[in-house]
Design a protein around this motif. Structure first.
Motif, PDB file in Angstrom:
ATOM      1  N   ILE A  67       9.377 -10.536   3.433  1.00  0.00           N
ATOM      2  CA  ILE A  67       8.117 -10.873   2.779  1.00  0.00           C
ATOM      3  C   ILE A  67       7.529  -9.593   2.177  1.00  0.00           C
ATOM      4  O   ILE A  67       7.380  -8.585   2.871  1.00  0.00           O
ATOM      5  CB  ILE A  67       7.137 -11.483   3.793  1.00  0.00           C
ATOM      6  N   SER A  68       7.248  -9.620   0.900  1.00  0.00           N
ATOM      7  CA  SER A  68       6.701  -8.438   0.228  1.00  0.00           C
ATOM      8  C   SER A  68       5.178  -8.433   0.331  1.00  0.00           C
ATOM      9  O   SER A  68       4.521  -9.438   0.051  1.00  0.00           O
ATOM     10  CB  SER A  68       7.132  -8.402  -1.233  1.00  0.00           C
ATOM     11  N   VAL A  69       4.622  -7.292   0.740  1.00  0.00           N
ATOM     12  CA  VAL A  69       3.190  -7.174   0.977  1.00  0.00           C
ATOM     13  C   VAL A  69       2.658  -5.953   0.220  1.00  0.00           C
ATOM     14  O   VAL A  69       3.180  -4.848   0.369  1.00  0.00           O
ATOM     15  CB  VAL A  69       2.867  -7.005   2.479  1.00  0.00           C
ATOM     16  N   GLY A  70       1.642  -6.160  -0.592  1.00  0.00           N
ATOM     17  CA  GLY A  70       0.990  -5.061  -1.295  1.00  0.00           C
ATOM     18  C   GLY A  70      -0.373  -4.780  -0.682  1.00  0.00           C
ATOM     19  O   GLY A  70      -1.216  -5.679  -0.601  1.00  0.00           O
ATOM     20  N   PHE A  71      -0.578  -3.540  -0.233  1.00  0.00           N
ATOM     21  CA  PHE A  71      -1.870  -3.139   0.310  1.00  0.00           C
ATOM     22  C   PHE A  71      -2.670  -2.481  -0.809  1.00  0.00           C
ATOM     23  O   PHE A  71      -2.268  -1.440  -1.345  1.00  0.00           O
ATOM     24  CB  PHE A  71      -1.692  -2.179   1.482  1.00  0.00           C
ATOM     25  N   LEU A  80      -0.972 -10.056  -0.817  1.00  0.00           N
ATOM     26  CA  LEU A  80      -1.768  -8.882  -1.152  1.00  0.00           C
ATOM     27  C   LEU A  80      -2.885  -8.750  -0.132  1.00  0.00           C
ATOM     28  O   LEU A  80      -3.503  -9.751   0.244  1.00  0.00           O
ATOM     29  CB  LEU A  80      -2.369  -8.994  -2.557  1.00  0.00           C
ATOM     30  N   VAL A  81      -3.133  -7.528   0.322  1.00  0.00           N
ATOM     31  CA  VAL A  81      -4.167  -7.277   1.316  1.00  0.00           C
ATOM     32  C   VAL A  81      -5.123  -6.220   0.761  1.00  0.00           C
ATOM     33  O   VAL A  81      -4.711  -5.077   0.519  1.00  0.00           O
ATOM     34  CB  VAL A  81      -3.577  -6.778   2.651  1.00  0.00           C
ATOM     35  N   VAL A  82      -6.374  -6.581   0.548  1.00  0.00           N
ATOM     36  CA  VAL A  82      -7.377  -5.630   0.073  1.00  0.00           C
ATOM     37  C   VAL A  82      -7.962  -4.898   1.279  1.00  0.00           C
ATOM     38  O   VAL A  82      -8.468  -5.524   2.213  1.00  0.00           O
ATOM     39  CB  VAL A  82      -8.505  -6.341  -0.701  1.00  0.00           C
ATOM     40  N   CYS A  83      -7.881  -3.578   1.254  1.00  0.00           N
ATOM     41  CA  CYS A  83      -8.408  -2.764   2.342  1.00  0.00           C
ATOM     42  C   CYS A  83      -9.733  -2.141   1.907  1.00  0.00           C
ATOM     43  O   CYS A  83      -9.750  -1.225   1.081  1.00  0.00           O
ATOM     44  CB  CYS A  83      -7.411  -1.673   2.721  1.00  0.00           C
TER      45      CYS A  83
END
Length: 343
Positions: A25-29, A94-97
């Motif tokens: 699973i590709s995840v962009g932070f 996508l995870v917005v930090c």
């Protein structure tokens, strides 16, 4: 100090107890300036440890920022990234930090990237104050969400049509948000349970020395007993009433009646355990709430005063000055100036 971001993780020695098939699973932070380091670490480390637990990549992750070179956390540590928000695409998640003063920067580039990936079917999430970015981008309409307790009043005041709660984290279909801090670990562990089963998530939790995966509905803040350092049930009951009755403060007699005490007995109880009268403690709670609203929203100061139970602008201003050493107008001006400088 600079930390370089790695997209994949070294394989571990433990074998998963159940077969896991399919691509990683590709995840962009998506790192926003002055993001919370603890929330970011708590979100990314469970993914690294999940890969280690099964000996292969269940997740591939990369980091992105507005300028595409690096991003500074609120503690000053700079993190290298793979590229700009506008170049981030073809992700499963996508995870917005978020972090400090999330409401001040212009997030248009990030909004565009999030909407584009969402339209392609990506799951969209946030840690800490990143929920604010999702709300501004219109990506939480029809979804349940949560945010750090300190930012909840400000977000609700700007987006009263959204279903924003105070839970530890929320996973609602392809949206996931959390309060920040270590709550990010609980949210990611819950996602790992969903994606790869409880045995993988349990092994990750053990590696984190995280004794249990907290449920989404658990409270964000310590209970009053821990925060105040007292255990007197009637005192705790009264303070709880104060914290939930800000716009229309309860009178001393009402508070005393709620716990079957006289006003004199209630006064003695507060002086003994907290060192101040019920009225002064109540005033402090209301003023701290006002300060959060001034710092995190664009609400007119008079509206802030009414929201915190003050019927007069002059009374509000004097009480604020006595408590914090400057009037609310100076607090708002300082926040606006800092926001302009950072922008």
């Amino acid at each position: 100090m600079t930390i370089a971001a790695g997209a994949t993780c070294p394989a571990g020695v433990a074998a998963a107890s159940e077969a896991v098939t399919g691509r990683a699973i590709s995840v962009g932070f998506m790192l926003v300036d002055r993001f919370s380091m603890i929330a970011f670490s708590s979100a990314i480390e469970p993914l690294r440890l999940a890969n280690r637990a099964v000996g292969r990549d269940l997740y591939r992750f990369s980091l992105w920022s507005e300028d595409g070179t690096k991003c500074a956390a609120s503690n000053g540590i700079e993190v290298k990234v793979a590229g700009r928000f506008c170049d981030a695409q073809d992700f499963d998640m996508l995870v917005v930090c978020g972090g400090i003063d999330i409401q001040h920067p212009d997030h248009r580039a990030l909004h565009s990237a999030l909407r584009r990936c969402s339209a392609r079917g990506a799951a969209i999430g946030a840690v800490c104050t990143g929920t604010y970015v999702l709300a501004k981008a219109g990506l939480l309409d029809g979804y349940r969400a949560t945010i750090h307790w300190e930012n909840l009043p400000g977000l609700v005041s700007e987006h009263d049509g959204l279903e924003i709660g105070s839970d530890l984290f929320e996973i609602d279909r392809n949206r996931f948000t959390c309060a920040g801090g270590t709550a990010a670990a609980d949210m990611m562990l819950s996602l790992i349970v969903r994606d790869h089963g409880p045995s993988v998530a349990s092994e990750v939790a053990d590696q984190l020395i995280h004794h249990r995966i907290r449920e989404s509905g658990e409270r964000q803040r310590m209970d009053l007993r821990m925060r105040l350092g007292v255990s007197h049930p009637k005192l705790l009951r009264v303070v709880g009433l104060m914290e939930t009755s800000l716009a229309e403060p309860l009178g001393s007699q009402e508070l005393a009646d709620a716990v079957q005490l006289s006003t004199r007995q209630l006064e003695r109880l507060f002086l003994k355990y907290l060192g101040r009268s019920p009225a002064k403690h109540y005033l402090r709670i209301r003023l701290e709430h006002a300060r959060n609203l001034i710092r995190q929203t664009a609400m007119p100061l008079l509206s802030v005063a009414f929201e915190c139970g003050f019927t007069s602008a002059s009374h509000f201003s004097k009480a604020y000055l006595d408590c914090f050493g400057q009037p609310p107008s100076a607090e708002r001006k300082l926040v606006q100036t800092q926001g302009s400088v950072r922008a």
